[in-house]
Scaffold this active site. Structure first.
Site, short mmCIF file in Angstrom:
data_model
loop_
_atom_site.label_atom_id
_atom_site.label_comp_id
_atom_site.label_asym_id
_atom_site.label_seq_id
_atom_site.Cartn_x
_atom_site.Cartn_y
_atom_site.Cartn_z
N CYS A 85 7.12 -1.26 11.21
CA CYS A 85 5.75 -0.85 10.84
C CYS A 85 4.75 -1.94 11.20
CB CYS A 85 5.70 -0.52 9.35
SG CYS A 85 4.04 -0.27 8.71
N CYS B 169 2.81 -3.24 8.20
CA CYS B 169 3.65 -4.11 7.38
C CYS B 169 3.68 -5.53 7.95
CB CYS B 169 5.07 -3.56 7.30
SG CYS B 169 5.19 -1.90 6.60
#
Length: 456
Positions: A53, A56
């Protein structure tokens, strides 16, 4: 000894580099399946992430800073992170649906963080939720100190009552957004007068408002509406939060860097309406200004020229534009009244046509943004598939054409064979006829011989 002493500077340098490269790496704990059983005695602030991600990865250095800051300030909150793809069953139990998801886990309760992903905002959230639901203010000095730190202050005043029980219940739900306090009446500022006790009061914008169950409805809905100041500097995240209030949002869309009369005038008009007509409109409207029109244009799928005024209904994606130029406060008040009585024309919405328009607009915006940011990448991403499709279409069309020619040749050849076959049949028929003629002639000769013998 000399060799060992020579290695020490390198080990020290390696430690320094490791600290610089990954600050907070030792403070933020990597959590595994044992976390589910071991967490209950502590308060945890957890980042549920996925290794692939992008958001993230962007949050990771901020998260390390959060871990360092929380430890330095002596907070009881432990900071951790969990790979939600490796421990998906645990992530599902905590209601993780996307990445990254930030949750504060306190006993059996899990609080979602939905604010900006900055160090200060995350730490403020953790400290607010980790503390008591209701914070008492025992003195005027404490009250003044807290009031300076909080622009919006909710206070319960009075003793034990059903209203206090409801206040505690709402606090457990909305503590993720704002603080909740309690105080005695003599601690309140002198300008605050309450019609009766117990009471819930919100202090903001230099004044105060008392909750009235008959006029304001449910306490939770009232607090959710009143947790914002009367006038805001609006951005995309603020609009997202305002969607929960059910209020219409009146915005002056301006350029903050532009100091021309028109930009400052529209901003001042919105501020005056928010301040002077608070009692008339605060239940239905939120006021503010937005810097620039990029976000508002993408939201409305329109091209608004600034400065301008727009009123948004975040619950159904409708919006209202003034049908004439807003010259003063009275014009703005009239515009708002037209919206309330239904005479102002609503645009947009969340109907089927608008959803189709949204899909087309988003696709177009994505293509344009890719080409603007990286023309070569845009040519590759969109040119390569088009090229492949073109080659496939060409191949299909060419294959159909060749097949048609082959079929035509085959049909022609078949017809020729049939003609040859027909001709051969005619020759055979001619030979059969000649054969018949020959057979008949022989028969006639035989009959002639018999007749001649009879005559003899």
């Amino acid at each position: 000894m000399a060799a060992a002493g020579g290695r020490r500077p390198w080990l020290l340098w390696a430690a320094v580099v490791a600290h610089v490269v990954a600050p907070g790496a030792g403070v933020v704990e990597d959590l595994d399946e044992s976390f589910k059983e071991n967490r209950k005695d502590d308060i945890w602030l957890v980042d549920f992430y996925a290794p692939w991600c992008g958001h993230c990865k962007k949050l990771e250095p901020v998260w390390n800073e959060v871990g360092v800051e929380m430890k330095n300030m002596g907070s009881p909150v432990k900071v951790g992170k969990m790979d939600a793809t490796s421990f998906s069953s645990i992530a599902s139990e905590f209601g993780v649906r996307g990445y990254p998801t930030i949750k504060l886990l306190k006993g059996d309760l899990a609080y979602n963080y939905r604010g900006p992903r900055t160090k200060d905002d995350i730490i403020e959230f953790a400290n607010r939720v980790a503390g008591p639901l209701i914070r008492p203010l025992p003195s005027q000095h404490m009250f003044e100190h807290v009031q300076k730190r909080h622009r919006v202050l909710f206070v319960y005043v009075g003793g034990e009552s059903p209203l206090k029980e409801k206040y505690i219940e709402v606090a457990s739900e909305l503590i993720v957004y704002t603080y909740f306090f309690s105080a005695s009446e003599d601690v309140l500022p002198e300008y605050v007068t309450l019609p009766e006790l117990p009471a819930v009061v919100v202090i903001k914008d230099g004044t105060y408002f008392v909750y009235d169950e008959y006029e304001d409805g449910d306490l939770s809905s009232w607090i959710n509406r009143e947790r914002f100041q009367g006038y805001l500097n609006v951005d995309g995240f603020t609009l997202y939060e305002l969607g929960d209030t059910g209020k219409l949002v009146a915005i002056a869309v301006i350029d903050d860097k532009n100091s021309s009369v028109e930009h400052t005038r529209l901003k001042s008009i919105i501020q005056e309406v928010a301040r002077d007509y608070r009692d008339h409109f605060h239940r239905d409207f939120q006021f503010g200004h937005m810097d620039g029109n990029d976000y508002i244009n993408s939201l409305l799928m329109d091209d608004l020229t600034i400065p301008t005024i727009v009123v948004l209904n975040t619950s159904n994606q409708q919006y209202f534009l003034p049908d004439r130029h807003i010259e003063n406060t009275e014009d703005m008040v009239q515009f708002i009244n037209n919206i309330l009585d239904g005479t102002a024309e609503a645009q947009g919405g969340d109907g089927l046509l608008q959803r189709i328009k949204r899909i087309i607009y988003d696709a177009k915006s994505t293509v344009v943004s890719v080409f603007k940011s990286s023309p070569l990448l845009g040519c590759f991403l969109f040119g390569l598939p088009l090229g492949v499709i073109s080659i496939m279409c060409y191949g299909i069309c060419t294959a159909d054409t060749d097949g048609g020619v082959d079929e035509h040749e085959a049909a022609k050849k078949e017809n020729g064979d049939r003609e040859l076959t027909d001709e051969g049949s005619e020759e055979d028929q001619e030979e059969e006829k000649n054969g018949k003629y020959t057979e008949l002639s022989d028969g006639e000769l035989k009959q002639k011989d018999i007749m001649e013998k009879k005559k003899d």
